[in-house]
Motif scaffolding. Structure first.
Motif, PDB file in Angstrom:
ATOM      1  N   UNK A 150       0.830  -1.208   0.000  1.00 50.28           N
ATOM      2  CA  UNK A 150       0.000   0.000   0.000  1.00 50.28           C
ATOM      3  C   UNK A 150       0.869   1.265   0.000  1.00 50.28           C
ATOM      4  N   UNK A 151       1.566   1.482  -1.112  1.00 55.01           N
ATOM      5  CA  UNK A 151       2.378   2.678  -1.324  1.00 55.01           C
ATOM      6  C   UNK A 151       2.470   2.863  -2.832  1.00 55.01           C
ATOM      7  N   UNK A 181       0.508   5.258 -10.129  1.00 56.94           N
ATOM      8  CA  UNK A 181       0.000   6.606 -10.411  1.00 56.94           C
ATOM      9  C   UNK A 181       0.636   7.118 -11.707  1.00 56.94           C
ATOM     10  N   UNK A 182      -0.179   7.150 -12.752  1.00 53.53           N
ATOM     11  CA  UNK A 182       0.263   7.650 -14.060  1.00 53.53           C
ATOM     12  C   UNK A 182       0.206   9.174 -14.030  1.00 53.53           C
ATOM     13  N   UNK A 183       1.383   9.797 -14.087  1.00 46.67           N
ATOM     14  CA  UNK A 183       1.465  11.259 -13.957  1.00 46.67           C
ATOM     15  C   UNK A 183       1.236  11.980 -15.275  1.00 46.67           C
ATOM     16  N   UNK A 213       7.109   6.254  -0.569  1.00 46.15           N
ATOM     17  CA  UNK A 213       6.105   7.301  -0.505  1.00 46.15           C
ATOM     18  C   UNK A 213       4.749   6.722  -0.889  1.00 46.15           C
ATOM     19  N   UNK A 214       3.730   7.149  -0.175  1.00 48.65           N
ATOM     20  CA  UNK A 214       2.362   6.845  -0.596  1.00 48.65           C
ATOM     21  C   UNK A 214       1.651   8.167  -0.829  1.00 48.65           C
ATOM     22  N   UNK A 215       1.010   8.304  -1.966  1.00 51.40           N
ATOM     23  CA  UNK A 215       0.177   9.478  -2.194  1.00 51.40           C
ATOM     24  C   UNK A 215      -1.176   9.183  -1.554  1.00 51.40           C
ATOM     25  N   UNK A 216      -1.468   9.924  -0.486  1.00 53.26           N
ATOM     26  CA  UNK A 216      -2.727   9.721   0.241  1.00 53.26           C
ATOM     27  C   UNK A 216      -3.772  10.665  -0.344  1.00 53.26           C
ATOM     28  N   UNK A 217      -4.860  10.086  -0.828  1.00 52.31           N
ATOM     29  CA  UNK A 217      -5.909  10.864  -1.501  1.00 52.31           C
ATOM     30  C   UNK A 217      -7.205  10.831  -0.686  1.00 52.31           C
ATOM     31  N   UNK A 218      -8.067  11.809  -0.897  1.00 52.72           N
ATOM     32  CA  UNK A 218      -9.359  11.797  -0.189  1.00 52.72           C
ATOM     33  C   UNK A 218     -10.215  10.614  -0.650  1.00 52.72           C
TER      34      UNK A 218
END
Lengths: 218, 218
Positions: A150-151, A181-183, A213-218
């Motif tokens: 989970x990252x 995550x496709x930027x 790093x994990x991008x934490x999103x709402x």
């Protein structure tokens, strides 16, 4: 799939071994056809593993994974005939780190350009996908060893088909769809390459490389 | 505590309002003592809020929070007498973003230096703490709005006492101890400032600013 892994360092070896494990064949490419580190890896890895020059590996590979040091990847790929590179996906996991000014390293390309873009400009008929470059190689090939995977792994590139190929390999390594995550296009590699200076400081503060790093999103 | 918030933009206003909410008094500083945005904020914010020049705010503030644009913070603080700055903690939440070459912005200081370090060099008798600069301002002051606050805020600075002050304010904003990652001295601000290019690309890919990075550790 026949895959060329360019680079005989820890990252190249880790990637190459894992590619074998998930069912690919690998030619490890280096400057010399008889590179000792590549030979040692081939001995250890067994069936499906071979070695050669960068050009040998590229000729044999349907896909290229670039794990060379700093910006040397361009010279490595340029040693192959242009028609051997054209149309292929280059998964670029390298970073333009410059160790010449001491530790921690700085970036030799930064801010208004990236190594990923330079690579795409150098080989306009290939399809560069920048990914996996933001973490320790142990996690690249085995994300589940940290927080059940989970990252986040980032991806940048201009070609949708090449990204699909890269994502298939990420899935084989154990990455969940939700972790990728496709930027956007290859210019977004500026963002992920510029993460390295922070990675290095976190490594310094924590004393371990097995974080991500994990991008934490709402 | 009496706190000087320098900058009247969205970040300055968000920080200033939250500081009032948690019990501080705030002088919002700007180029002019009668800045209209600062005046509008003071009207809205009520008791404990006032405005003045940068120098007025610094004179009144026991602590300085820097929320100015780009690298203008040095000029802003230099407009106050040196003895009004000496010994104080400067919490630097700004980033050296350069919008002059179009979008997304580049960094005007990068790689082998950082704005945080420039600020510390410009005011050697003050104590610069770089923090909060890696996220949208709504999250800075209310981390619990995302994943119950389970994401990371970085901190860089040379002075342990100043970091303790900064951490106290982070706690008042709602940051848990475990979310604060002290990277080390002010040179580590290179890492967090260089995260901005990635932040901007993720913002572009997700279309929302209310995300943050979490450092996932074993």
């Amino acid at each position: 799939m026949h895959i060329a892994v360019l680079g005989t360092g820890m990252v190249g070896e880790t990637i190459a071994s894992r590619l074998l494990e998930v069912g690919h064949t690998v030619v490890m490419g280096s400057r010399s056809a008889t590179n000792e580190k590549a030979a040692a890896w081939v001995d250890k890895a067994g069936a499906g593993a071979s070695q050669g020059t960068f050009a040998d590996a590229i000729a044999a590979g349907e896909l290229i994974m670039l794990a060379t040091k700093g910006e040397t990847g361009i010279e490595a790929i340029a040693s192959a005939p242009a028609q051997a590179v054209a149309g292929k996906t280059i998964i670029d996991i390298s970073n333009p780190l410059d160790f010449s000014k001491g530790m921690p390293p700085t970036l030799s390309t930064v801010n208004d350009d990236s190594f990923g873009e330079k690579l795409q400009r150098a080989f306009p008929d290939a399809h560069v996908v920048k990914t996996l470059n933001t973490m320790w190689c142990g996690l690249m090939v085995n994300p589940a060893m940290l927080a059940d995977g989970d990252h986040t792994v980032f991806m940048s590139g201009n070609d949708a088909g090449a990204k699909t190929q890269a994502k298939r390999i990420l899935t084989q390594f154990g990455w969940q769809d939700s972790a990728v995550l496709d930027l956007g296009d290859i210019t977004t590699a500026r963002g992920t390459e510029m993460l390295l200076p922070l990675w290095l400081r976190i490594y310094g503060a924590l004393g371990i490389g097995a974080f991500n790093f994990k991008v934490v999103k709402p």
